[in-house]
Design an enzyme around this catalytic site. Structure first.
Site, PDB file in Angstrom:
ATOM      1  N   LYS A 112      -8.137  -1.541   2.927  1.00 47.41           N
ATOM      2  CA  LYS A 112      -7.626  -2.860   2.539  1.00 47.41           C
ATOM      3  C   LYS A 112      -8.740  -3.749   2.000  1.00 47.41           C
ATOM      4  O   LYS A 112      -8.527  -4.512   1.062  1.00 47.41           O
ATOM      5  CB  LYS A 112      -6.916  -3.550   3.720  1.00 47.41           C
ATOM      6  CG  LYS A 112      -5.602  -2.854   4.064  1.00 47.41           C
ATOM      7  CD  LYS A 112      -4.604  -3.745   4.768  1.00 47.41           C
ATOM      8  CE  LYS A 112      -3.282  -3.003   4.902  1.00 47.41           C
ATOM      9  NZ  LYS A 112      -2.252  -3.701   5.638  1.00 47.41           N
ATOM     10  N   LYS A 193       0.067   7.885   1.689  1.00 47.25           N
ATOM     11  CA  LYS A 193       1.076   7.494   2.667  1.00 47.25           C
ATOM     12  C   LYS A 193       2.072   6.525   2.018  1.00 47.25           C
ATOM     13  O   LYS A 193       1.659   5.637   1.279  1.00 47.25           O
ATOM     14  CB  LYS A 193       0.351   6.804   3.830  1.00 47.25           C
ATOM     15  CG  LYS A 193       1.207   6.055   4.806  1.00 47.25           C
ATOM     16  CD  LYS A 193       0.345   5.244   5.767  1.00 47.25           C
ATOM     17  CE  LYS A 193       0.327   3.765   5.430  1.00 47.25           C
ATOM     18  NZ  LYS A 193       1.360   2.968   6.080  1.00 47.25           N
ATOM     19  N   LYS A 196       4.301  -0.163   2.370  1.00 51.47           N
ATOM     20  CA  LYS A 196       5.009  -1.366   1.912  1.00 51.47           C
ATOM     21  C   LYS A 196       4.277  -2.040   0.774  1.00 51.47           C
ATOM     22  O   LYS A 196       4.872  -2.687  -0.057  1.00 51.47           O
ATOM     23  CB  LYS A 196       5.070  -2.400   3.052  1.00 51.47           C
ATOM     24  CG  LYS A 196       6.003  -2.070   4.147  1.00 51.47           C
ATOM     25  CD  LYS A 196       6.213  -3.324   4.983  1.00 51.47           C
ATOM     26  CE  LYS A 196       5.842  -3.098   6.429  1.00 51.47           C
ATOM     27  NZ  LYS A 196       4.704  -3.867   6.870  1.00 51.47           N
TER      28      LYS A 196
HETATM   29  P1  ATP Z   1       1.249  -1.748   4.694  1.00 53.94           P
HETATM   30  O1  ATP Z   1       1.191  -0.563   3.808  1.00 53.94           O
HETATM   31  O2  ATP Z   1       1.653  -3.008   4.001  1.00 53.94           O
HETATM   32  O3  ATP Z   1       0.062  -1.882   5.583  1.00 53.94           O
HETATM   33  P2  ATP Z   1       3.011  -0.201   6.284  1.00 53.94           P
HETATM   34  O4  ATP Z   1       4.073   0.350   5.398  1.00 53.94           O
HETATM   35  O5  ATP Z   1       1.902   0.680   6.716  1.00 53.94           O
HETATM   36  O6  ATP Z   1       2.468  -1.533   5.643  1.00 53.94           O
HETATM   37  P3  ATP Z   1       3.273  -1.418   8.907  1.00 53.94           P
HETATM   38  O7  ATP Z   1       3.955  -2.698   9.227  1.00 53.94           O
HETATM   39  O8  ATP Z   1       1.807  -1.450   8.831  1.00 53.94           O
HETATM   40  O9  ATP Z   1       3.785  -0.814   7.528  1.00 53.94           O
HETATM   41  O10 ATP Z   1       3.767  -0.298   9.890  1.00 53.94           O
HETATM   42  C1  ATP Z   1       4.836  -0.407  10.776  1.00 53.94           C
HETATM   43  C2  ATP Z   1       5.040   0.913  11.481  1.00 53.94           C
HETATM   44  O11 ATP Z   1       5.471   1.906  10.545  1.00 53.94           O
HETATM   45  C3  ATP Z   1       3.787   1.470  12.153  1.00 53.94           C
HETATM   46  O12 ATP Z   1       4.132   2.071  13.382  1.00 53.94           O
HETATM   47  C4  ATP Z   1       3.310   2.515  11.171  1.00 53.94           C
HETATM   48  O13 ATP Z   1       2.554   3.531  11.794  1.00 53.94           O
HETATM   49  C5  ATP Z   1       4.616   3.057  10.635  1.00 53.94           C
HETATM   50  N1  ATP Z   1       4.456   3.612   9.304  1.00 53.94           N
HETATM   51  C6  ATP Z   1       4.004   2.939   8.217  1.00 53.94           C
HETATM   52  N2  ATP Z   1       3.997   3.746   7.135  1.00 53.94           N
HETATM   53  C7  ATP Z   1       4.442   4.956   7.555  1.00 53.94           C
HETATM   54  C8  ATP Z   1       4.651   6.221   6.889  1.00 53.94           C
HETATM   55  N3  ATP Z   1       4.402   6.353   5.608  1.00 53.94           N
HETATM   56  N4  ATP Z   1       5.120   7.246   7.626  1.00 53.94           N
HETATM   57  C9  ATP Z   1       5.386   7.101   8.936  1.00 53.94           C
HETATM   58  N5  ATP Z   1       5.195   5.944   9.621  1.00 53.94           N
HETATM   59  C10 ATP Z   1       4.737   4.882   8.947  1.00 53.94           C
END
Ligand code: ATP
Ligand code: LTN
Length: 326
Positions: A112, A193, A196
């Site tokens: 980040k 991965k 969001k």
């Molecule tokens: P950002 O990419 O904006 O950091 P994010 O998509 O990683 O956001 P978070 O709010 O950080 O979302 O994560 C919320 C939950 O979803 C956490 O438990 C995280 O481990 C899980 N998670 C996020 N992305 C994935 C993925 N691609 N596969 C499985 N679990 C995920």
């Protein structure tokens, strides 16, 4: 007494099927076996700039998505992080026992920080605040996706260091990852991965995407140059589609093999798309009902904060006592 579970998501974008399969689906599954707190971690979201009006709306949206997924507010507490001041208070105390080198090693921080022109201190402190969220409630289990495993290890290290310095204070939590779906990859790039904050138009399936958009995104998913599924040599794009299907329907590896082995990629994608559409349809209907009654959401969030606040205050009291604070 039931073991406490704590987990949370950032109100920083559109929740996608990775968030659902990696975390939210498991929360729903385990909520009756544990004493669960599910948080909307808005203080984490502001480690990168969020437009204030959008953030306020997102917080409610995430709460409604928790409910639509099947979190029962009579059983689990649903709360907003910034509504319980103890999160920030404990985070400061934990900051003071955390070596900066531990934080600089975090892969999420490095990724980040590389995207920002100027790196706010909050981005570095992010995992300490996450440790505070968990330790504040003496949680024994934290159900998350795989990308959070490193932050959970750090939480354990911080808890242990504090306990060694000041005497037993915090429960050292365990990480709980799903067996399938712990790391859903981007549909446009199966080496990244699903996230969001990624920008590609066909990167992710959001939980509130309409059926046509879901179908389009999945039909365009990157696979490889083979024509059909070979379970023994499938590339990351095909493995990701299979993981999405399996995580949604709960089939065993044997069932997956006998159904998909040799299937042409076009048919695989159609089946994955229909599975996702059919699983998200009832979810989206419930979401629509929930947001049509705004007072209902606010009452749940108020009740959640009121339920957890005494636990948080007791941990802050104990931590201050251990540290010799006033
Ligand atoms: P950002 O990419 O904006 O950091 P994010 O998509 O990683 O956001 P978070 O709010 O950080 O979302 O994560 C919320 C939950 O979803 C956490 O438990 C995280 O481990 C899980 N998670 C996020 N992305 C994935 C993925 N691609 N596969 C499985 N679990 C995920
Ligand atoms: N960093 C987490 C969100 C988060 C969290 C937590 C998860 C903040 N505090 C406490 C579990 C427990 C993420 O998913 N990005």
């Amino acid at each position: 007494m039931k073991t406490r579970v704590f987990s949370g998501m950032q109100p920083s974008g559109n929740l996608h099927i990775g968030n659902y399969l990696g975390a939210l689906k498991n929360w729903v599954r385990i909520q009756h076996d544990y004493d669960c707190i599910f948080c909307i971690v808005d203080l984490h979201a502001v480690t990168v700039y969020q437009e204030p009006r959008e953030l306020r709306a997102k917080i409610r949206e995430i709460a409604a998505l928790y409910l639509a997924a099947g979190i029962d507010p009579k059983v689990s507490a649903i709360m907003v992080q910034s509504s319980v001041a103890a999160h920030a208070e404990l985070a400061w105390m934990l900051t003071c026992v955390t070596p900066v080198g531990w934080l600089e090693r975090m892969t999420q921080y490095k990724a980040k920080a590389a995207k920002q022109e100027s790196v706010g201190d909050g981005l570095l402190q992010y995992p300490v605040l996450m440790a505070a969220d968990i330790l504040l409630y003496q949680a024994g289990i934290v159900p998350v996706g795989e990308d959070q495993a490193q932050h959970l290890e750090l939480t354990r290290d911080i808890a242990q260091r504090f306990n060694t310095l000041y005497g037993e204070t915090f429960v050292v939590p365990e990480t709980s990852l799903p067996t399938v779906g712990a790391r859903i990859m981007g549909l446009d790039d199966p080496m990244q991965k699903m996230s969001k904050s990624a920008s590609g138009a066909h990167h992710a399936v959001a939980l509130l995407d309409p059926p046509d958009r879901i179908r389009k995104t999945i039909m365009r998913a990157t696979t490889d140059s083979q024509p059909s599924v070979d379970m023994d040599s499938a590339g990351p794009g095909v493995l990701n589609l299979l993981a999405i299907y399996q995580a949604f329907c709960g089939w065993s590896d044997e069932q997956m093999r006998s159904h998909f082995q040799g299937m042409r990629y076009g048919d695989l994608k159609k089946q994955v798309a229909e599975m996702v559409v059919s699983q998200l349809e009832p979810f989206q209907q419930r979401y629509g009902q929930i947001v049509s009654e705004p007072g209902y959401l606010d009452a749940i969030l108020r009740d959640g904060a009121a339920r957890v606040a005494p636990v948080a205050e007791e941990t802050v009291r104990l931590t201050k006592e251990r540290m010799g604070l006033f």
